[in-house]
Design a protein around this motif. Structure first.
Motif, mmCIF file in Angstrom:
data_model
loop_
_atom_site.group_PDB
_atom_site.id
_atom_site.type_symbol
_atom_site.label_atom_id
_atom_site.label_comp_id
_atom_site.label_asym_id
_atom_site.label_seq_id
_atom_site.Cartn_x
_atom_site.Cartn_y
_atom_site.Cartn_z
ATOM 1 N N LEU A 1 4.198 -6.049 11.994
ATOM 2 C CA LEU A 1 4.443 -6.033 10.555
ATOM 3 C C LEU A 1 3.134 -5.776 9.813
ATOM 4 C CD1 LEU A 1 7.159 -6.671 9.054
ATOM 5 C CD2 LEU A 1 6.207 -8.930 8.590
ATOM 6 N N SER A 2 3.186 -4.943 8.800
ATOM 7 C CA SER A 2 1.993 -4.680 7.997
ATOM 8 C C SER A 2 1.471 -5.974 7.387
ATOM 9 C CB SER A 2 2.317 -3.679 6.891
ATOM 10 O OG SER A 2 1.236 -3.588 5.983
ATOM 11 N N SER A 3 0.153 -6.116 7.352
ATOM 12 C CA SER A 3 -0.452 -7.297 6.746
ATOM 13 C C SER A 3 -0.716 -7.108 5.256
ATOM 14 C CB SER A 3 -1.759 -7.645 7.465
ATOM 15 O OG SER A 3 -1.489 -8.132 8.751
ATOM 16 N N ASP A 4 -0.248 -5.987 4.704
ATOM 17 C CA ASP A 4 -0.456 -5.714 3.295
ATOM 18 C C ASP A 4 0.874 -5.514 2.578
ATOM 19 O OD1 ASP A 4 -2.208 -5.452 1.147
ATOM 20 O OD2 ASP A 4 -2.287 -3.268 1.303
ATOM 21 N N LEU A 5 1.899 -6.236 3.035
ATOM 22 C CA LEU A 5 3.207 -6.132 2.392
ATOM 23 C C LEU A 5 3.154 -6.638 0.956
ATOM 24 C CD1 LEU A 5 5.656 -7.434 5.157
ATOM 25 C CD2 LEU A 5 5.251 -5.065 4.471
ATOM 26 N N CYS A 6 2.346 -7.657 0.736
ATOM 27 C CA CYS A 6 2.287 -8.312 -0.578
ATOM 28 C C CYS A 6 0.849 -8.280 -1.082
ATOM 29 C CB CYS A 6 2.778 -9.753 -0.480
ATOM 30 S SG CYS A 6 4.394 -9.930 0.293
ATOM 31 N N PRO A 7 0.374 -7.105 -1.493
ATOM 32 C CA PRO A 7 -1.026 -7.004 -1.903
ATOM 33 C C PRO A 7 -1.338 -7.883 -3.101
ATOM 34 C CG PRO A 7 0.214 -5.040 -2.571
ATOM 35 C CD PRO A 7 1.116 -5.839 -1.684
ATOM 36 N N VAL A 8 -2.590 -8.281 -3.189
ATOM 37 C CA VAL A 8 -3.161 -8.989 -4.344
ATOM 38 C C VAL A 8 -2.764 -10.470 -4.434
ATOM 39 C CG1 VAL A 8 -3.411 -9.023 -6.873
ATOM 40 C CG2 VAL A 8 -3.243 -6.845 -5.696
ATOM 41 N N ILE A 9 -1.587 -10.848 -3.931
ATOM 42 C CA ILE A 9 -1.072 -12.190 -4.253
ATOM 43 C C ILE A 9 -1.974 -13.319 -3.764
ATOM 44 C CG2 ILE A 9 1.312 -11.373 -4.316
ATOM 45 C CD1 ILE A 9 1.802 -12.907 -1.709
ATOM 46 N N THR A 10 -2.787 -13.079 -2.721
ATOM 47 C CA THR A 10 -3.672 -14.142 -2.238
ATOM 48 C C THR A 10 -5.091 -14.013 -2.780
ATOM 49 O OG1 THR A 10 -4.222 -12.904 -0.230
ATOM 50 C CG2 THR A 10 -2.345 -14.413 -0.108
ATOM 51 N N HIS A 11 -5.323 -13.057 -3.667
ATOM 52 C CA HIS A 11 -6.655 -12.935 -4.270
ATOM 53 C C HIS A 11 -6.972 -14.228 -5.024
ATOM 54 C CE1 HIS A 11 -9.868 -11.626 -6.959
ATOM 55 N NE2 HIS A 11 -10.065 -10.589 -6.146
ATOM 56 N N PRO A 12 -8.202 -14.734 -4.905
ATOM 57 C CA PRO A 12 -8.543 -16.026 -5.541
ATOM 58 C C PRO A 12 -8.263 -16.086 -7.036
ATOM 59 C CG PRO A 12 -10.288 -15.334 -4.045
ATOM 60 C CD PRO A 12 -9.319 -14.194 -4.118
#
Length: 300
Positions: free
Chosen positions: A67-78
């Motif tokens: 599975l791609s590790s970038d399915l949900c970009p930005v959401i874990t950015h601090p």
């Protein structure tokens, strides 16, 4: 031969079925509502594309999917820190997640992930550790939403990365490993590195992580070729194989001109030494490379 596709289908991409992404710069440059709406559409698209890739794998005798590790970009950015439920189109996103979950169950495609290369559980920087744990927990959350097995059948694969004294590094690793939820810890496996003068060969991973805490070791043939620690490929393969209580997922690639840069297509074939394994195929032509390997095996 059980082969697994890594993240992107080049076949489907040529048909316009592609992942989308978003950078923090893009997210922060627009009004929050506008950015959230765009991010929702991207996440919805990415789960939809994943479902199509899973069914594509099943239709072409490809046994697994990373599975791609970038399915949900930005959401874990601090400076963002969102849950999927915070997105305005969460209902539509959940619908796509459920479609993907159904596809995985119907096809029996085995799903794994390889979180970002920046993941670290050994850094001396508390922020790096915190960000890494958040990223890993996000992967675990997605796996849970997909109802993937809470064990090594659905592994989350990372590297140790940091070199130095293996005792100190492994102790630091376990201090942070103990902070992880079961969702991550029960799926976490470790892959050998390829630093030519590094520490984390198959042999050392086995000594400091499997023998102490039972963590399975992912054998990567190209990394091992560069950092072998006096083990042959077969010896390292078998030592790694012995650490798994389910069919292992190992990594297969070939380097261009004896470097770590991956070839587009395979010139050789993965060696399984008569063992039952699955190989994530890390060649640049993705499913074209896998389909070529499968055809060559079939043709004898």
């Amino acid at each position: 031969m059980n082969l697994s596709l890594c993240c992107i289908s080049n076949v489907l991409a040529e048909q316009g079925i592609k992942f989308r992404t978003m950078t923090y710069k893009s997210y922060s440059s627009k009004p929050k509502g506008e950015s959230l709406q765009k991010l929702s559409e991207i996440v919805r698209n990415n789960f939809s594309v994943s479902e199509k890739i899973v069914r594509h794998c099943a239709a072409n005798n490809i046994s697994g999917y990373r599975l791609s590790s970038d399915l949900c970009p930005v959401i874990t950015h601090p400076d963002v820190m969102l849950k999927l439920e915070d997105l305005p189109e969460f209902g539509f996103i959940k619908y796509e997640i459920d479609k993907l979950k159904k596809a995985i169950k119907e096809t029996n495609i085995r799903v794994s992930a390889h979180p970002s290369e920046y993941i670290t559980l050994t850094s001396e920087d508390p922020k790096a550790i915190q960000n890494s744990i958040i990223d890993l927990e996000t992967h675990g959350d997605i796996f849970d939403r997909l109802e993937l097995p809470l064990n090594y059948k659905s592994p989350l694969n990372i590297h140790v990365r940091k070199d130095g004294d293996p005792i100190d590094i492994s102790n630091r690793f376990f201090t942070n490993y103990n902070k992880l939820s079961d969702s991550v810890r029960k799926r976490l496996v470790l892959e050998n590195n390829d630093n030519a003068n590094g520490v984390w060969s198959i042999k050392n991973l086995h000594t400091y992580f499997h023998q102490t805490r039972g963590i399975p070791i992912t054998f990567d043939n190209l990394h091992h070729k560069i950092l072998h620690n006096d083990l042959t490929a077969e010896e390292a393969f078998n030592l790694s194989y012995s650490t798994w209580d389910v069919q292992p997922i190992f990594h297969y690639s070939e380097g261009k001109n004896n470097t770590r840069a991956h070839r587009d297509m395979a010139e050789e074939l993965p060696l399984n030494y008569n063992k039952d394994v699955m190989f994530d195929v890390e060649l640049k032509n993705k499913d074209y490379a896998i389909l070529d390997i499968l055809k060559r095996i079939k043709d004898g």
